[in-house]
Enzyme design. Structure first.
Site, PDB file in Angstrom:
ATOM      1  N   HIS A 174       5.982  -3.934  -5.754  1.00  0.00           N
ATOM      2  CA  HIS A 174       5.192  -4.393  -4.603  1.00  0.00           C
ATOM      3  C   HIS A 174       3.855  -3.674  -4.496  1.00  0.00           C
ATOM      4  O   HIS A 174       2.914  -4.187  -3.882  1.00  0.00           O
ATOM      5  CB  HIS A 174       5.994  -4.292  -3.294  1.00  0.00           C
ATOM      6  CG  HIS A 174       6.070  -2.921  -2.706  1.00  0.00           C
ATOM      7  ND1 HIS A 174       7.147  -2.081  -2.890  1.00  0.00           N
ATOM      8  CD2 HIS A 174       5.198  -2.230  -1.927  1.00  0.00           C
ATOM      9  CE1 HIS A 174       6.930  -0.940  -2.243  1.00  0.00           C
ATOM     10  NE2 HIS A 174       5.755  -1.011  -1.646  1.00  0.00           N
ATOM     11  N   ASP A 186      12.329  -4.663  -7.131  1.00  0.00           N
ATOM     12  CA  ASP A 186      11.029  -4.047  -6.836  1.00  0.00           C
ATOM     13  C   ASP A 186      10.775  -2.907  -7.825  1.00  0.00           C
ATOM     14  O   ASP A 186      10.929  -1.737  -7.510  1.00  0.00           O
ATOM     15  CB  ASP A 186      11.042  -3.527  -5.386  1.00  0.00           C
ATOM     16  CG  ASP A 186       9.666  -3.086  -4.915  1.00  0.00           C
ATOM     17  OD1 ASP A 186       8.689  -3.309  -5.652  1.00  0.00           O
ATOM     18  OD2 ASP A 186       9.583  -2.522  -3.808  1.00  0.00           O
ATOM     19  N   SER A 220       5.944   4.821  -1.820  1.00  0.00           N
ATOM     20  CA  SER A 220       6.477   3.746  -2.654  1.00  0.00           C
ATOM     21  C   SER A 220       6.285   4.035  -4.134  1.00  0.00           C
ATOM     22  O   SER A 220       5.241   4.543  -4.543  1.00  0.00           O
ATOM     23  CB  SER A 220       5.785   2.422  -2.335  1.00  0.00           C
ATOM     24  OG  SER A 220       6.395   1.833  -1.233  1.00  0.00           O
TER      25      SER A 220
HETATM   26  N1  ARG Z   1       6.620   0.339   1.273  1.00  0.00           N
HETATM   27  C1  ARG Z   1       6.219   1.690   1.423  1.00  0.00           C
HETATM   28  C2  ARG Z   1       5.075   1.976   0.480  1.00  0.00           C
HETATM   29  O1  ARG Z   1       4.511   1.024  -0.031  1.00  0.00           O
HETATM   30  C3  ARG Z   1       7.388   2.633   1.307  1.00  0.00           C
HETATM   31  C4  ARG Z   1       8.196   2.588   2.538  1.00  0.00           C
HETATM   32  C5  ARG Z   1       9.451   3.367   2.473  1.00  0.00           C
HETATM   33  N2  ARG Z   1       9.913   3.369   3.805  1.00  0.00           N
HETATM   34  C6  ARG Z   1      10.975   4.051   4.242  1.00  0.00           C
HETATM   35  N3  ARG Z   1      11.213   4.042   5.514  1.00  0.00           N
HETATM   36  N4  ARG Z   1      11.721   4.725   3.407  1.00  0.00           N
HETATM   37  O2  ARG Z   1       4.590   3.074   0.352  1.00  0.00           O
END
Ligand code: ARG
Length: 327
Positions: free
Chosen positions: A75, A135, A232
């Site tokens: 992503h 992902d 992420s």
């Molecule tokens: N989607 C987030 C990113 O792109 C990571 C989120 C992880 N969230 C969590 N509550 N563990 O950096």
């Protein structure tokens, strides 16, 4: 009257206490690590369209799994809106940073990073669906590096096992678990320990339709420790035979560190075949192994310090926060 007074007193007494708990420095809830720790953890700068449709910098974490291969989250390479079939990020606007001295909360200067020749998004990932199965992405470096790499673990970690998550992500969340706009990325790498949660508990908390068998959830029922925005693509690690092996990749959550919500990680073991086909890593008895010996890094937590967010980073952070509940 007495109840009102007691309520008022309780309120005055309690509010500052949880306000303080909620804004402690965190990965969320973690500790800083020294520069020599986790040499396999890298920062990735990519360019994706923000919600206004403009190409802008995005930061994710990755891990070296072989001298020329960096594992991260799919992503990260798609537009912020998520509603896209093709990724925005390409090899020529993606840079990998392995030298800690070049990594801060500020915008990363591509001059100091390593060039990339390929970005391989797992074919099962469908950004447009909003469902984050598969992902996973592999980034091919233009030339091999000598840093230590992580061994990937084909075995599934057991519920209740402690795991470690590492990243430069947001360190502060507001009372509602939303990352604070003023928080910014962490200048230094952080790590946090948290338990693996069963799929049933995770489905009940996160919505059964959001959690596939290819995901691992981790976190405390009471919240307080979690990965967050900017983490992420980073690793979820478990210790086996005295070495840390990667079992997951930071994928999404619902806010960060909230009670009865968990961090969701791509289950590396589910993708052993794809990873080994692409990278030539040996798959051995359910474990994806890197050919050649891999030594482990010691775990050296130092005093937590609040992460100073670089102002340059603000617009990017805001664009990260606004679009999706799950990210
Ligand atoms: N989607 C987030 C990113 O792109 C990571 C989120 C992880 N969230 C969590 N509550 N563990 O950096």
């Amino acid at each position: 009257m007495r109840t009102i007074l007691i309520t008022l007193l309780l309120w005055i007494g309690i509010t500052p206490a949880w306000a303080v708990v909620q804004i402690q420095p965190r990965i969320i809830g973690g500790t800083l690590v020294e520069d020599t720790v986790w040499p396999a953890v890298v920062a990735i700068r990519m360019e994706v369209r923000n919600t206004a449709g403009r190409l802008s910098e995005r930061r994710c974490v990755g891990t070296l799994v072989a001298p020329r291969w960096v594992l991260s989250a799919a992503h990260c390479f798609f537009p912020e809106s998520g509603a896209a079939i093709v990724p925005d990020a390409r090899a020529d606007n993606t840079t990998v940073f392995i030298d800690r001295a070049t990594i801060s909360s500020e915008v990363l200067n591509p001059e100091f990073g390593l060039p990339v020749t390929g970005i391989h998004i797992h074919p099962g990932f469908n950004a447009a669906s909003g469902y984050y199965d598969s992902d996973l992405a592999l980034v091919e470096l233009a030339y091999p590096v000598e840093n230590q790499v992580f061994q990937l673990l084909g075995r599934n970690p057991a519920t209740g096992d402690m795991a470690t998550v590492v990243g430069w992500g947001v360190t502060e969340v507001g009372l509602d678990g939303t990352p604070k706009a003023t928080a910014g990325l962490s200048d230094e790498l952080r790590e946090a320990d948290l338990p693996i949660v069963s799929a049933d508990v995770c489905r009940a908390a996160m919505g059964s339709g959001n959690i596939s068998d290819n995901m691992i959830c981790a976190g405390f029922r009471d919240g307080g420790v979690d990965s967050c925005l900017g983490d992420s693509g980073g690793p979820l690690l478990v210790e086996q035979d005295g070495a840390f092996r990667q079992v997951g990749v930071v994928s999404f959550g619902d806010g960060c560190a909230k009670p009865d919500r968990y961090g969701v990680y791509t289950r590396v073991a589910s993708y052993a075949d794809w990873i080994s086909e692409l990278t030539d890593l040996n798959v051995d008895a359910g474990d994806v192994r890197v050919a050649g010996a891999v030594t482990d890094t010691p775990d050296v937590p130092v005093q937590p310090r609040s992460g100073g967010g670089g102002m340059l980073w603000m617009p990017m952070l805001l664009s990260l926060i606004i679009p999706l509940r799950f990210r």
